[in-house]
Design a protein around this motif. Structure first.
Motif, PDB file in Angstrom:
ATOM      1  N   LYS A  90      11.372  98.285  63.735  1.00 42.62           N
ATOM      2  CA  LYS A  90      10.842  98.549  64.858  1.00 42.62           C
ATOM      3  C   LYS A  90       9.487  97.948  65.172  1.00 42.62           C
ATOM      4  O   LYS A  90       9.097  97.317  66.171  1.00 42.62           O
ATOM      5  CB  LYS A  90      10.830  99.957  65.382  1.00 42.62           C
ATOM      6  CG  LYS A  90      12.111 100.720  65.830  1.00 42.62           C
ATOM      7  CD  LYS A  90      12.023 102.167  65.898  1.00 42.62           C
ATOM      8  CE  LYS A  90      11.269 102.573  67.033  1.00 42.62           C
ATOM      9  NZ  LYS A  90      11.271 103.986  67.371  1.00 42.62           N
ATOM     10  N   ALA A  91       8.660  97.915  64.023  1.00 38.38           N
ATOM     11  CA  ALA A  91       7.500  96.981  63.977  1.00 38.38           C
ATOM     12  C   ALA A  91       7.620  95.799  64.003  1.00 38.38           C
ATOM     13  O   ALA A  91       6.866  95.262  64.779  1.00 38.38           O
ATOM     14  CB  ALA A  91       6.734  97.568  62.719  1.00 38.38           C
ATOM     15  N   GLN A  92       8.586  95.139  63.468  1.00 39.01           N
ATOM     16  CA  GLN A  92       8.757  93.672  63.748  1.00 39.01           C
ATOM     17  C   GLN A  92       9.173  93.245  64.851  1.00 39.01           C
ATOM     18  O   GLN A  92       8.984  92.394  65.408  1.00 39.01           O
ATOM     19  CB  GLN A  92       9.904  93.443  62.637  1.00 39.01           C
ATOM     20  CG  GLN A  92       9.630  93.575  61.218  1.00 39.01           C
ATOM     21  CD  GLN A  92       8.493  92.582  60.899  1.00 39.01           C
ATOM     22  OE1 GLN A  92       7.328  92.998  60.585  1.00 39.01           O
ATOM     23  NE2 GLN A  92       8.821  91.314  60.432  1.00 39.01           N
ATOM     24  N   ILE A  93      10.056  94.175  65.598  1.00 38.93           N
ATOM     25  CA  ILE A  93      10.401  93.996  67.003  1.00 38.93           C
ATOM     26  C   ILE A  93       9.341  93.947  67.910  1.00 38.93           C
ATOM     27  O   ILE A  93       9.003  93.213  68.792  1.00 38.93           O
ATOM     28  CB  ILE A  93      11.851  94.995  67.388  1.00 38.93           C
ATOM     29  CG1 ILE A  93      12.977  94.508  66.418  1.00 38.93           C
ATOM     30  CG2 ILE A  93      12.041  94.677  68.624  1.00 38.93           C
ATOM     31  CD1 ILE A  93      13.966  95.538  66.653  1.00 38.93           C
ATOM     32  N   GLN A  94       8.440  95.008  67.706  1.00 38.91           N
ATOM     33  CA  GLN A  94       7.487  95.418  68.866  1.00 38.91           C
ATOM     34  C   GLN A  94       6.256  94.550  68.492  1.00 38.91           C
ATOM     35  O   GLN A  94       5.529  94.246  69.743  1.00 38.91           O
ATOM     36  CB  GLN A  94       7.044  97.011  68.713  1.00 38.91           C
ATOM     37  CG  GLN A  94       8.214  97.861  69.239  1.00 38.91           C
ATOM     38  CD  GLN A  94       8.236  99.434  68.828  1.00 38.91           C
ATOM     39  OE1 GLN A  94       7.210  99.832  68.042  1.00 38.91           O
ATOM     40  NE2 GLN A  94       8.903 100.223  69.668  1.00 38.91           N
ATOM     41  N   SER A  95       6.156  94.203  67.643  1.00 41.89           N
ATOM     42  CA  SER A  95       4.930  93.163  67.359  1.00 41.89           C
ATOM     43  C   SER A  95       5.333  91.560  67.725  1.00 41.89           C
ATOM     44  O   SER A  95       4.515  90.939  67.903  1.00 41.89           O
ATOM     45  CB  SER A  95       4.578  93.026  65.925  1.00 41.89           C
ATOM     46  OG  SER A  95       5.763  92.307  64.880  1.00 41.89           O
ATOM     47  N   GLY A  96       6.446  91.457  68.159  1.00 48.41           N
ATOM     48  CA  GLY A  96       7.043  90.009  68.595  1.00 48.41           C
ATOM     49  C   GLY A  96       7.352  88.935  67.247  1.00 48.41           C
ATOM     50  O   GLY A  96       7.733  88.016  67.420  1.00 48.41           O
ATOM     51  N   ALA A  97       7.357  89.689  66.104  1.00 49.99           N
ATOM     52  CA  ALA A  97       7.661  88.766  65.009  1.00 49.99           C
ATOM     53  C   ALA A  97       9.214  88.534  64.998  1.00 49.99           C
ATOM     54  O   ALA A  97       9.438  87.404  64.627  1.00 49.99           O
ATOM     55  CB  ALA A  97       7.061  89.473  63.711  1.00 49.99           C
TER      56      ALA A  97
END
Length: 238
Positions: free
Chosen positions: A16-23
Motif C-alpha cells: 500500500k505504501a508503494q501504491i499510495q506514494s505513486g511509486a
C-alpha cells in the motif's frame, strides 16, 4: 508485552505504501507471490493472503495467467443508486471531510425554477459544498432544495451531515434522474476543486423525487482524473 503484528499485514503495508506514494501507478504489475514470500521470509500462503486482501479492498486486481496489477484508485460512485458520499469515502478506508461554501435561502432563477418545478422567484434552499477524500477535493456539490418538502434543511450542520443524509431522512428517495456530461469548468469552480481550468471534469446533474414530490436538483462536478461513475444493470430471465 505488545502484540506481534501478523506478517501478512507487514506485506500489505509495504504494498500500500508503494501504491499510495505513486511509486507503483495504476496498471503497474506487482512482484509475484513467490518473490514477496522470499523478500519477507514468509510462506507463499502468507504472501497470497496479503495480496488477496488488497484485491478485496480494491487496491489490486488479478489477471489470470498474467499477474497482479495496481488498480485505478479513482473514487467511484454508482450512477444508478444515490449513496452518501461520506459513506463511500469511508468504505474505501479513507478520510472524509468537506468545505461548506454556502448554506442559504435564494430566489429561484429561470434555470432553478424550471429544474425544481417551482415558480420563478420562489424561495429555495441552496448549499454549495466541496467534498474531500484524504484532503483532496473529489466533488463540488451545488444543490437546490424545495423548502416545502424539507423545511429544516438549512438548520443542518453540513460539516457533520451531508445533504444526502438530510434529504433521505426527511423524504426517502423514490425516483432519480441523472444526466452526465464532460465539461470544462470556470475559474471559480476550478479553484474550489484545486485544479486548473484546462482539466476535464465530469458533470452529473441529478434530480430526486420522493413519491410525487420533486425534492432536490443538484449539479455535481468531479475532476475527471479523480472520479468515475459506475452503472450496473441486472437482467432477469423471462
Amino acid at each position: 508485552m505488545g502484540r506481534v503484528q501478523p506478517r501478512y499485514i507487514e506485506i500489505q503495508q509495504h504494498l500500500k505504501a508503494q501504491i499510495q506514494s505513486g511509486a507503483w501507478p495504476a496498471n503497474h504489475r506487482i512482484p509475484p507471490e513467490e518473490q514477496l514470500a522470499r523478500d519477507f521470509g514468509v510462506s507463499r500462503m502468507t504472501a497470497n493472503k496479503a495480496i488477496r486482501d488488497l484485491v478485496q479492498q480494491g487496491f489490486l486486481v488479478r489477471q489470470s495467467g498474467v499477474g497482479t496489477f495496481v488498480t485505478d484508485l479513482k473514487a467511484e460512485s454508482s450512477l444508478i443508486e444515490v449513496h452518501n458520499i461520506a459513506d463511500e469515502v469511508r468504505a474505501r478506508g479513507h478520510a472524509y471531510a468537506c468545505d461548506v461554501l454556502a448554506s442559504e435561502a435564494l430566489d429561484a432563477d429561470d434555470e432553478v425554477a424550471s429544474r425544481l418545478g417551482v415558480r420563478l422567484g420562489a424561495q429555495v434552499f441552496h448549499t454549495l459544498i466541496v467534498h474531500r477524500e484524504n484532503g483532496v477535493p473529489i466533488q463540488l456539490e451545488d444543490r437546490f432544495v424545495n423548502p416545502r418538502w424539507v423545511p429544516g434543511y438549512l438548520d443542518t450542520d453540513f460539516a457533520r451531515h451531508t445533504p444526502n443524509e438530510v434529504l433521505v431522512a426527511a423524504c426517502p428517495i423514490s425516483d432519480v434522474e441523472h444526466v452526465v456530461e464532460a465539461v470544462l469548468v470556470d475559474a471559480t469552480t476550478a479553484r474550489h476543486l484545486d485544479i486548473d481550468t484546462a482539466r476535464p471534469c465530469l458533470s452529473l446533474t441529478r434530480r430526486t423525487w420522493s413519491g410525487d414530490h420533486l425534492v432536490s436538483y443538484a449539479r455535481l462536478i468531479h475532476p475527471g482524473e479523480r472520479y468515475k461513475l459506475r452503472s450496473s444493470v441486472h437482467r432477469h430471465s423471462a
